[in-house]
Design an enzyme around this catalytic site. Structure first.
Site, PDB file in Angstrom:
ATOM      1  N   CYS A   1       0.908  -1.156  -0.096  1.00  0.00           N
ATOM      2  CA  CYS A   1       0.236   0.227  -0.062  1.00  0.00           C
ATOM      3  C   CYS A   1       0.642   1.329   0.138  1.00  0.00           C
ATOM      4  O   CYS A   1       2.347   1.297   0.130  1.00  0.00           O
ATOM      5  CB  CYS A   1      -0.928  -0.424   1.374  1.00  0.00           C
ATOM      6  SG  CYS A   1      -1.966  -1.552   1.548  1.00  0.00           S
TER       7      CYS A   1
ATOM      8  N   ARG B   1       3.304   1.589  -7.082  1.00  0.00           N
ATOM      9  CA  ARG B   1       3.886   0.742  -6.138  1.00  0.00           C
ATOM     10  C   ARG B   1       2.280  -0.337  -6.270  1.00  0.00           C
ATOM     11  O   ARG B   1       2.554  -1.341  -5.898  1.00  0.00           O
ATOM     12  CB  ARG B   1       2.793   1.046  -4.770  1.00  0.00           C
ATOM     13  CG  ARG B   1       4.529   1.936  -4.554  1.00  0.00           C
ATOM     14  CD  ARG B   1       4.418   2.697  -2.618  1.00  0.00           C
ATOM     15  NE  ARG B   1       3.678   1.492  -1.666  1.00  0.00           N
ATOM     16  CZ  ARG B   1       5.017   1.841  -0.828  1.00  0.00           C
ATOM     17  NH1 ARG B   1       5.961   2.310  -1.168  1.00  0.00           N
ATOM     18  NH2 ARG B   1       4.889   0.521   0.326  1.00  0.00           N
TER      19      ARG B   1
ATOM     20  N   TRP C   1      -3.825  -1.880  -1.491  1.00  0.00           N
ATOM     21  CA  TRP C   1      -3.038  -3.245  -2.431  1.00  0.00           C
ATOM     22  C   TRP C   1      -3.733  -4.474  -1.813  1.00  0.00           C
ATOM     23  O   TRP C   1      -3.589  -4.937  -0.323  1.00  0.00           O
ATOM     24  CB  TRP C   1      -1.473  -3.401  -2.641  1.00  0.00           C
ATOM     25  CG  TRP C   1      -1.420  -4.562  -2.953  1.00  0.00           C
ATOM     26  CD1 TRP C   1      -0.984  -6.035  -2.349  1.00  0.00           C
ATOM     27  CD2 TRP C   1      -1.435  -5.009  -5.031  1.00  0.00           C
ATOM     28  NE1 TRP C   1      -0.679  -7.036  -3.835  1.00  0.00           N
ATOM     29  CE2 TRP C   1      -1.362  -6.358  -4.375  1.00  0.00           C
ATOM     30  CE3 TRP C   1      -1.616  -4.425  -5.682  1.00  0.00           C
ATOM     31  CZ2 TRP C   1      -0.870  -6.654  -5.829  1.00  0.00           C
ATOM     32  CZ3 TRP C   1      -1.593  -5.169  -7.522  1.00  0.00           C
ATOM     33  CH2 TRP C   1      -1.175  -6.576  -7.718  1.00  0.00           C
TER      34      TRP C   1
ATOM     35  N   ASN D   1      -0.533   0.234   5.889  1.00  0.00           N
ATOM     36  CA  ASN D   1       0.079  -0.817   4.546  1.00  0.00           C
ATOM     37  C   ASN D   1       0.373  -2.047   6.132  1.00  0.00           C
ATOM     38  O   ASN D   1       1.600  -2.039   7.169  1.00  0.00           O
ATOM     39  CB  ASN D   1       1.322   0.362   4.513  1.00  0.00           C
ATOM     40  CG  ASN D   1       2.622  -1.353   3.626  1.00  0.00           C
ATOM     41  OD1 ASN D   1       1.768  -2.575   2.996  1.00  0.00           O
ATOM     42  ND2 ASN D   1       3.347  -0.744   3.354  1.00  0.00           N
ATOM     43  N   GLY D   2       0.314  -3.506   5.344  1.00  0.00           N
ATOM     44  CA  GLY D   2       0.671  -4.748   6.425  1.00  0.00           C
ATOM     45  C   GLY D   2       0.031  -6.131   6.726  1.00  0.00           C
ATOM     46  O   GLY D   2      -1.659  -5.679   5.955  1.00  0.00           O
TER      47      GLY D   2
ATOM     48  N   GLU E   1      13.787 -22.345 -14.037  1.00  0.00           N
ATOM     49  CA  GLU E   1      13.306 -20.772 -13.730  1.00  0.00           C
ATOM     50  C   GLU E   1      14.954 -20.070 -14.524  1.00  0.00           C
ATOM     51  O   GLU E   1      14.741 -19.245 -14.485  1.00  0.00           O
ATOM     52  CB  GLU E   1      12.996 -20.691 -12.843  1.00  0.00           C
ATOM     53  CG  GLU E   1      13.423 -19.570 -12.188  1.00  0.00           C
ATOM     54  CD  GLU E   1      11.945 -18.317 -12.751  1.00  0.00           C
ATOM     55  OE1 GLU E   1      10.666 -19.027 -13.620  1.00  0.00           O
ATOM     56  OE2 GLU E   1      12.088 -17.575 -12.568  1.00  0.00           O
TER      57      GLU E   1
ATOM     58  N   LYS F   1      14.445 -17.195 -17.311  1.00  0.00           N
ATOM     59  CA  LYS F   1      15.069 -15.586 -16.708  1.00  0.00           C
ATOM     60  C   LYS F   1      16.097 -14.916 -17.903  1.00  0.00           C
ATOM     61  O   LYS F   1      15.949 -14.019 -17.685  1.00  0.00           O
ATOM     62  CB  LYS F   1      15.584 -15.799 -15.558  1.00  0.00           C
ATOM     63  CG  LYS F   1      14.493 -15.294 -13.796  1.00  0.00           C
ATOM     64  CD  LYS F   1      13.995 -14.080 -14.112  1.00  0.00           C
ATOM     65  CE  LYS F   1      12.275 -14.561 -13.335  1.00  0.00           C
ATOM     66  NZ  LYS F   1      11.662 -15.234 -13.656  1.00  0.00           N
TER      67      LYS F   1
ATOM     68  N   GLU G   1      14.515 -14.384 -21.449  1.00  0.00           N
ATOM     69  CA  GLU G   1      13.476 -13.659 -20.912  1.00  0.00           C
ATOM     70  C   GLU G   1      13.683 -11.779 -20.755  1.00  0.00           C
ATOM     71  O   GLU G   1      13.712 -10.566 -21.684  1.00  0.00           O
ATOM     72  CB  GLU G   1      12.176 -13.292 -20.531  1.00  0.00           C
ATOM     73  CG  GLU G   1      12.270 -14.300 -18.624  1.00  0.00           C
ATOM     74  CD  GLU G   1      11.226 -13.549 -18.306  1.00  0.00           C
ATOM     75  OE1 GLU G   1       9.961 -12.881 -18.820  1.00  0.00           O
ATOM     76  OE2 GLU G   1      10.833 -14.385 -16.924  1.00  0.00           O
TER      77      GLU G   1
ATOM     78  N   HIS H   1      21.124 -37.867 -22.549  1.00  0.00           N
ATOM     79  CA  HIS H   1      19.500 -38.633 -23.119  1.00  0.00           C
ATOM     80  C   HIS H   1      19.776 -37.838 -24.513  1.00  0.00           C
ATOM     81  O   HIS H   1      19.060 -37.689 -25.314  1.00  0.00           O
ATOM     82  CB  HIS H   1      18.387 -38.949 -22.742  1.00  0.00           C
ATOM     83  CG  HIS H   1      18.674 -39.713 -21.805  1.00  0.00           C
ATOM     84  ND1 HIS H   1      18.930 -41.714 -22.033  1.00  0.00           N
ATOM     85  CD2 HIS H   1      18.619 -39.606 -20.278  1.00  0.00           C
ATOM     86  CE1 HIS H   1      19.477 -41.753 -20.721  1.00  0.00           C
ATOM     87  NE2 HIS H   1      19.159 -41.381 -19.494  1.00  0.00           N
TER      88      HIS H   1
ATOM     89  N   LYS I   1       3.288  -7.879 -18.766  1.00  0.00           N
ATOM     90  CA  LYS I   1       2.996  -8.742 -17.083  1.00  0.00           C
ATOM     91  C   LYS I   1       2.515  -9.456 -17.501  1.00  0.00           C
ATOM     92  O   LYS I   1       2.214 -10.356 -17.085  1.00  0.00           O
ATOM     93  CB  LYS I   1       2.707  -6.969 -16.573  1.00  0.00           C
ATOM     94  CG  LYS I   1       3.029  -7.926 -15.001  1.00  0.00           C
ATOM     95  CD  LYS I   1       4.595  -8.688 -14.849  1.00  0.00           C
ATOM     96  CE  LYS I   1       4.562  -8.866 -13.619  1.00  0.00           C
ATOM     97  NZ  LYS I   1       5.795  -9.573 -13.433  1.00  0.00           N
TER      98      LYS I   1
HETATM   99  C1  AGP Z   1       7.882 -14.597 -15.636  1.00  0.00           C
HETATM  100  O1  AGP Z   1       8.623 -14.225 -15.576  1.00  0.00           O
HETATM  101  C2  AGP Z   1       6.988 -14.423 -16.526  1.00  0.00           C
HETATM  102  N1  AGP Z   1       6.897 -13.219 -16.755  1.00  0.00           N
HETATM  103  C3  AGP Z   1       5.906 -15.191 -17.326  1.00  0.00           C
HETATM  104  O2  AGP Z   1       6.387 -16.635 -17.492  1.00  0.00           O
HETATM  105  C4  AGP Z   1       5.105 -15.228 -15.937  1.00  0.00           C
HETATM  106  O3  AGP Z   1       5.642 -16.472 -15.120  1.00  0.00           O
HETATM  107  C5  AGP Z   1       3.348 -16.289 -16.552  1.00  0.00           C
HETATM  108  O4  AGP Z   1       3.220 -15.495 -17.848  1.00  0.00           O
HETATM  109  C6  AGP Z   1       2.714 -16.010 -15.433  1.00  0.00           C
HETATM  110  O5  AGP Z   1       1.772 -14.958 -15.507  1.00  0.00           O
HETATM  111  P1  AGP Z   1       1.012 -15.198 -13.533  1.00  0.00           P
HETATM  112  O6  AGP Z   1       1.778 -15.463 -12.397  1.00  0.00           O
HETATM  113  O7  AGP Z   1       0.432 -13.544 -14.045  1.00  0.00           O
HETATM  114  O8  AGP Z   1       0.076 -15.672 -14.410  1.00  0.00           O
END
Ligand code: AGP
Length: 614
Positions: A2, A27, A75, A101-102, A484, A488, A491, A507, A609
């Site tokens: 928040c 935020r 939030w 906030n919290g 993961e 990272k 992307e 394999h 996002k």
């Molecule tokens: C992760 O770094 C990416 N931005 C992407 O893989 C993301 O995790 C995926 O699109 C799922 O998004 P969500 O968790 O909002 O559903």
């Protein structure tokens, strides 16, 4: 998290507060509100949605002229993001206004006490209890700062509070435990803010508050004490950030800020889940214990990073509950004609709660009569709204496209789900669960250590900036960490990166290994020696073929030293919990490589996002 603004001075408080809230929009929030002290009463306005909605309310019904006020961007954690739950919250007489906030862990018992005493609370929030507690306290302790200290001594959890009392309009009081609060020192005016962005347009002279402190601001100055009333030391500083940097908390990128917030995100996601009698309690798991005992299969569905959190969860949930657990990419799930029915628990993991692939998958699952539980970071978003139950992560808004604190908090929420299922089904005793929770509660410190030791990883990134291909290897829960880490890098740095189960190397993928190829390897803790020995063999295999080995291994593991061109030390943690520390160096590496390459870390090319299309 928040956003909070407080003001006492010579300007129109509503204007100063609203401008401060606009500076805090970054935020992330889902409702807003403002309150001013005017002629002995609080005048306030609050509204779900964006600040523009509150602007419209104020345009239609302006608040009276006043030079003392507070404001909030919420939030949501406890309670849906609607008008009633928006802050500020008032006492029943409209004398006191509170923004927060919290998470107040013991709000339920405080609320019960207030209602038993005849108080009528009108929201679902933990914050409203504070307004009513202050109402009662001010009857015996007229001084607002002292009354706030008395109430704070009764609160448990993480909270930043800012309060105005219409009968003491020359002072605004703030209190801080775990969540940040900063004083802005002006000329004939004082400010409070959840960060300096709230008042940077008016002053760059700031004072950081410490843990368990209460601050009183008047137009001429401020005073800081402990919760016990003793005078407190404070640290004044000059803010030399520009506004953009202030919105990122001084970091160059939101992603760096969010990586740094991970210890708090994990701690907040754990907060208040474990009662003193050793039982787990999860918010909004609207499935009865009997329904959960009927579950004979779990299918986790998610996308991208969230799906890797699901893969980590699979190992933990199966180990703790002995329920078969599959992990499916949401985009594949409903097209493979899955075998699901009323005894299937579908777990949807989504930071945004709006990912269309995941949303369509849970709609399909519900049509097939499966029960759906979502793990989500965005209160009130579509996926939790369409689920039978939800476990909210409390990571705060995640702005950077690349998910970091979202991922770690998803993993923690899934651990909590696994332990909750084990508790409900009686396959783990309370003391066993308490022991695992105790290990989880140590992890913020372990994550912080990885952050503190990040320079080694940043130097490695600078050294590897010309490389165009990277491999990531792991076994067991190290495998989703490898996936993961590769994602990272893909992307953010737009380079080829692949994660493999280390046992798969022979394999096929080992054909990729050539001189100088950087390969990250996550080594299991000593507790899994058979697994660990196999991974060490894998490191030998790739090293024999010229790979540049970057080994992540726990403290004290000396067997790996001879095979590591770079050795990244991890804190000793139980096997199943290792992803929470092993992932952090990989996040830092990917971010730093992107910075070295001059890319936009927060908004990588081609990505959004929240992917709200299938
Ligand atoms: C992760 O770094 C990416 N931005 C992407 O893989 C993301 O995790 C995926 O699109 C799922 O998004 P969500 O968790 O909002 O559903």
């Amino acid at each position: 998290m928040c956003g909070i603004v407080g003001y006492v001075g010579h300007r129109q408080a509503v204007d100063v507060v609203m401008a401060g809230l606009r500076r805090l929009e970054y935020r992330g929030y889902d409702s807003t509100g403002v309150a001013v002290a005017h002629e002995g009463r609080i005048a306030s306005a609050k509204k779900a949605g964006k600040l523009a909605n509150l602007d419209a309310v104020l345009a239609e019904s302006p608040l009276p002229a006043a030079t003392t006020g507070i404001g909030h961007t919420r939030w949501a954690t406890h309670g849906a993001p609607n008008d009633a739950n928006a802050h500020p919250h008032l006492d029943s007489e409209g004398r006191v206004a509170v923004v927060h906030n919290g998470i107040i862990e013991n709000f339920a018992e405080l609320r019960a006490e207030l209602e038993a005493a005849g108080h009528e609370l009108v929201s679902e929030t933990d914050t409203e209890t504070v307004a009513h507690l202050l109402h009662d306290e001010l009857k015996v302790t007229p001084d607002l700062p002292e009354a706030v200290r008395a109430v704070c001594r009764r609160l448990e959890g993480a909270f930043t509070l800012v309060i105005t009392d219409a009968q003491q309009p020359d002072v605004v009081v703030g209190a801080r435990r775990n969540s940040p609060l900063v004083v802005g020192v002006g000329e004939g005016e004082m400010f409070l803010g959840s960060d300096v962005a709230a008042f940077i347009d008016h002053t760059r002279e700031a004072v950081e508050l410490g843990q368990d402190q209460v601050v009183s601001i008047t137009k001429d100055g401020f005073e800081v004490t402990g919760f016990d009333g003793s005078p407190a030391q404070t640290k004044a500083y000059h803010v030399d950030w520009d506004v953009s940097a202030a919105e990122k908390g001084g970091f160059d990128w939101y992603m760096l800020k969010e990586i740094a917030e991970q210890p708090q995100a994990v701690a907040d996601t754990l907060l208040g889940r474990h009662t003193t009698d050793g039982r787990l309690q999860l918010d909004e798991v609207r499935l009865s214990d009997d329904e959960l005992r009927e579950i004979d299969k779990i299918i986790i569905i998610a996308c991208g990073t969230a799906s890797y959190a699901g893969l980590v969860a699979k190992y933990a949930i199966e180990h703790w509950t002995r329920i078969p657990c599959e992990v499916e990419l949401a985009s594949e799930f409903r097209y493979r004609d899955p075998i699901i029915d009323r005894s299937t628990l579908v777990v949807a993991i989504s930071q945004s709660g709006e990912t269309m692939d995941t949303l369509m998958a849970i709609r399909y699952a519900r049509q097939q009569r499966a029960r759906v539980l979502s793990v989500c970071n965005t209160n009130g978003s579509t996926i939790p709204r369409e689920s039978d139950a939800v476990i909210y992560t409390h990571a705060g808004p995640e702005v950077a496209v690349a998910s970091t604190k979202g991922f770690l908090s998803q993993v923690v929420a899934c651990y909590l789900l696994g332990l909750y299922l084990a508790q409900v089904r009686g396959v783990k005793f309370g003391d066993e669960i308490s022991q695992i929770i105790a290990e989880l509660e140590k992890l913020p410190a372990g994550i912080q250590r990885m952050l503190d030791e990040g320079q080694q990883v940043r130097d490695l990134a600078a050294d590897l900036v010309g490389k165009r291909s990277f491999l990531f290897l792991g076994r067991h829960v190290g495998y989703p960490v490898a996936l993961e880490g590769a994602l990272k890098l893909k992307e953010l740095a737009y380079v080829h990166a692949e994660g493999f189960a280390a046992g798969e190397l022979k394999h096929g993928p080992i054909a990729l290994v050539e001189e100088g190829l950087p390969v990250f390897v996550v080594v299991p803790p000593h507790g899994r020696d058979q697994l660990r020995d196999k991974v060490i063999s894998n490191i030998q295999e790739i090293r024999a073929r010229g790979a540049r080995t970057i080994v992540l291994a726990e403290d004290g593991d000396t067997d790996v030293e001879r095979y590591a061109d770079t050795l990244i030390r991890l804190p000793k943690v139980p096997t199943l919990l290792q992803p929470l520390v092993a992932t952090v160096p990989l996040q830092i590496f990917a971010c730093e490589l992107a910075v070295q390459l001059g890319y936009d870390v927060d908004q990588p090319r081609n990505l959004a996002k929240s992917v709200t299309v299938e």
